[in-house]
Write an enzyme that holds these catalytic residues in place. Structure first.
Site, PDB file in Angstrom:
ATOM      1  N   ARG A 145      75.249  86.788 -15.807  1.00 10.14           N
ATOM      2  CA  ARG A 145      76.712  86.727 -15.925  1.00 10.14           C
ATOM      3  C   ARG A 145      77.409  87.517 -14.813  1.00 10.14           C
ATOM      4  NH1 ARG A 145      75.258  90.758 -19.390  1.00 10.14           N
ATOM      5  NH2 ARG A 145      76.693  92.487 -19.784  1.00 10.14           N
ATOM      6  N   HIS A 146      76.759  88.574 -14.392  1.00  6.56           N
ATOM      7  CA  HIS A 146      77.359  89.370 -13.309  1.00  6.56           C
ATOM      8  C   HIS A 146      77.189  88.669 -11.961  1.00  6.56           C
ATOM      9  CE1 HIS A 146      78.411  92.418 -16.069  1.00  6.56           C
ATOM     10  NE2 HIS A 146      77.180  92.765 -16.347  1.00  6.56           N
ATOM     11  N   CYS A 195      90.010 108.358   1.529  1.00  4.08           N
ATOM     12  CA  CYS A 195      91.336 108.691   2.056  1.00  4.08           C
ATOM     13  C   CYS A 195      91.983 109.632   1.048  1.00  4.08           C
ATOM     14  CB  CYS A 195      92.172 107.444   2.363  1.00  4.08           C
ATOM     15  SG  CYS A 195      92.702 106.455   0.959  1.00  4.08           S
ATOM     16  N   GLY A 196      93.277 109.824   1.126  1.00  6.88           N
ATOM     17  CA  GLY A 196      93.909 110.776   0.209  1.00  6.88           C
ATOM     18  C   GLY A 196      93.735 110.362  -1.245  1.00  6.88           C
ATOM     19  N   THR A 197      94.040 109.103  -1.513  1.00 11.02           N
ATOM     20  CA  THR A 197      93.908 108.582  -2.880  1.00 11.02           C
ATOM     21  C   THR A 197      92.678 107.705  -3.062  1.00 11.02           C
ATOM     22  OG1 THR A 197      95.179 106.645  -2.229  1.00 11.02           O
ATOM     23  CG2 THR A 197      96.423 108.491  -3.193  1.00 11.02           C
ATOM     24  N   GLY A 198      92.136 107.187  -1.985  1.00  5.73           N
ATOM     25  CA  GLY A 198      91.064 106.186  -2.050  1.00  5.73           C
ATOM     26  C   GLY A 198      91.628 104.772  -2.157  1.00  5.73           C
ATOM     27  N   ILE A 199      92.930 104.662  -2.325  1.00  2.24           N
ATOM     28  CA  ILE A 199      93.536 103.343  -2.569  1.00  2.24           C
ATOM     29  C   ILE A 199      93.684 102.549  -1.268  1.00  2.24           C
ATOM     30  CG2 ILE A 199      95.570 102.117  -3.412  1.00  2.24           C
ATOM     31  CD1 ILE A 199      96.059 104.509  -5.336  1.00  2.24           C
ATOM     32  N   HIS A 256      77.627  96.113 -12.614  1.00  2.00           N
ATOM     33  CA  HIS A 256      78.375  94.877 -12.903  1.00  2.00           C
ATOM     34  C   HIS A 256      78.880  94.163 -11.652  1.00  2.00           C
ATOM     35  CE1 HIS A 256      79.551  96.239 -17.249  1.00  2.00           C
ATOM     36  NE2 HIS A 256      78.294  96.501 -16.951  1.00  2.00           N
ATOM     37  N   ASP A 269      90.185 108.845   6.418  1.00  4.93           N
ATOM     38  CA  ASP A 269      91.360 109.219   7.206  1.00  4.93           C
ATOM     39  C   ASP A 269      91.541 110.725   7.026  1.00  4.93           C
ATOM     40  OD1 ASP A 269      92.636 109.654   4.790  1.00  4.93           O
ATOM     41  OD2 ASP A 269      94.264 108.226   5.127  1.00  4.93           O
TER      42      ASP A 269
HETATM   43  C1  RB5 Z   1      97.800 109.413   4.062  1.00  2.89           C
HETATM   44  O1  RB5 Z   1      98.810 110.305   3.937  1.00  2.89           O
HETATM   45  C2  RB5 Z   1      97.592 108.674   2.749  1.00  2.89           C
HETATM   46  O2  RB5 Z   1      98.591 107.697   2.628  1.00  2.89           O
HETATM   47  C3  RB5 Z   1      96.230 108.050   2.696  1.00  2.89           C
HETATM   48  O3  RB5 Z   1      95.261 109.022   2.820  1.00  2.89           O
HETATM   49  C4  RB5 Z   1      95.885 107.290   1.450  1.00  2.89           C
HETATM   50  O4  RB5 Z   1      96.079 108.037   0.306  1.00  2.89           O
HETATM   51  C5  RB5 Z   1      96.447 105.940   1.358  1.00  2.89           C
HETATM   52  O5  RB5 Z   1      96.208 105.189   0.402  1.00  2.89           O
END
Ligand code: RB5
Length: 142
Positions: free
Chosen positions: A132-133, A64-68, A97, A7
């Site tokens: 195991r993996h 993305c910004g955090t990858g989350i 793993h 993103d």
């Molecule tokens: C976008 O501002 C931000 O929310 C997105 O890049 C990301 O970090 C979401 O997890």
């Protein structure tokens, strides 16, 4: 073939990763986004995930910004094991793993130098193939 997507928060780092893949002679397909204009990360996470789950691409890289958010989106697709990594230890371990098939990173979390090392570690580390993996991975699909 490596599927890559991002993103706006990962756009800049994705440009660096694509340059790096090119320098390594690795083929990739860019699923967007294609500028730093604001977009919705689930669209790009899912597009890359479907390309990997469907067999069009062997591995994926999502930023993305955090990858989350983008890793959460990818992990909704059956057969996807997207791993958010912030260091090389995690990238190596998730290949050994978890046989992770998508690497997720945060463009606002890590610098380019570290990100490229993480990419190399992720791409160059084979799955351990240990019983195991294999067992634990199969339980993820239950
Ligand atoms: C976008 O501002 C931000 O929310 C997105 O890049 C990301 O970090 C979401 O997890």
């Amino acid at each position: 073939m490596i599927a890559i997507g991002c993103d706006q928060g990962g756009y800049e780092l994705k440009q660096e990763v694509m340059k790096h893949l090119q320098e390594r002679g690795l083929e990739y397909k860019d699923f967007g986004c294609y500028s730093d204009a604001s977009v919705d990360y689930p669209e790009y996470g899912k597009a890359v995930a479907h390309a990997v789950a469907g067999g069009e691409c062997e591995r994926g890289i999502l930023i993305c910004g955090t990858g989350i958010g983008i890793s959460i989106a990818a992990n909704k697709v059956k057969g996807i094991r997207a791993a958010l990594c912030t260091d090389c230890f995690m990238a190596e371990a998730t290949r050994l793993h978890n046989d992770a098939n998508i690497l997720a990173m945060g463009g606002r979390v890590i610098g380019t130098g570290l990100a490229l090392k993480i990419v190399d570690t992720f791409l160059d580390t084979p799955f351990s193939n240990e019983e195991r993996h294999i067992r634990r991975i199969s339980q993820l699909e239950d």
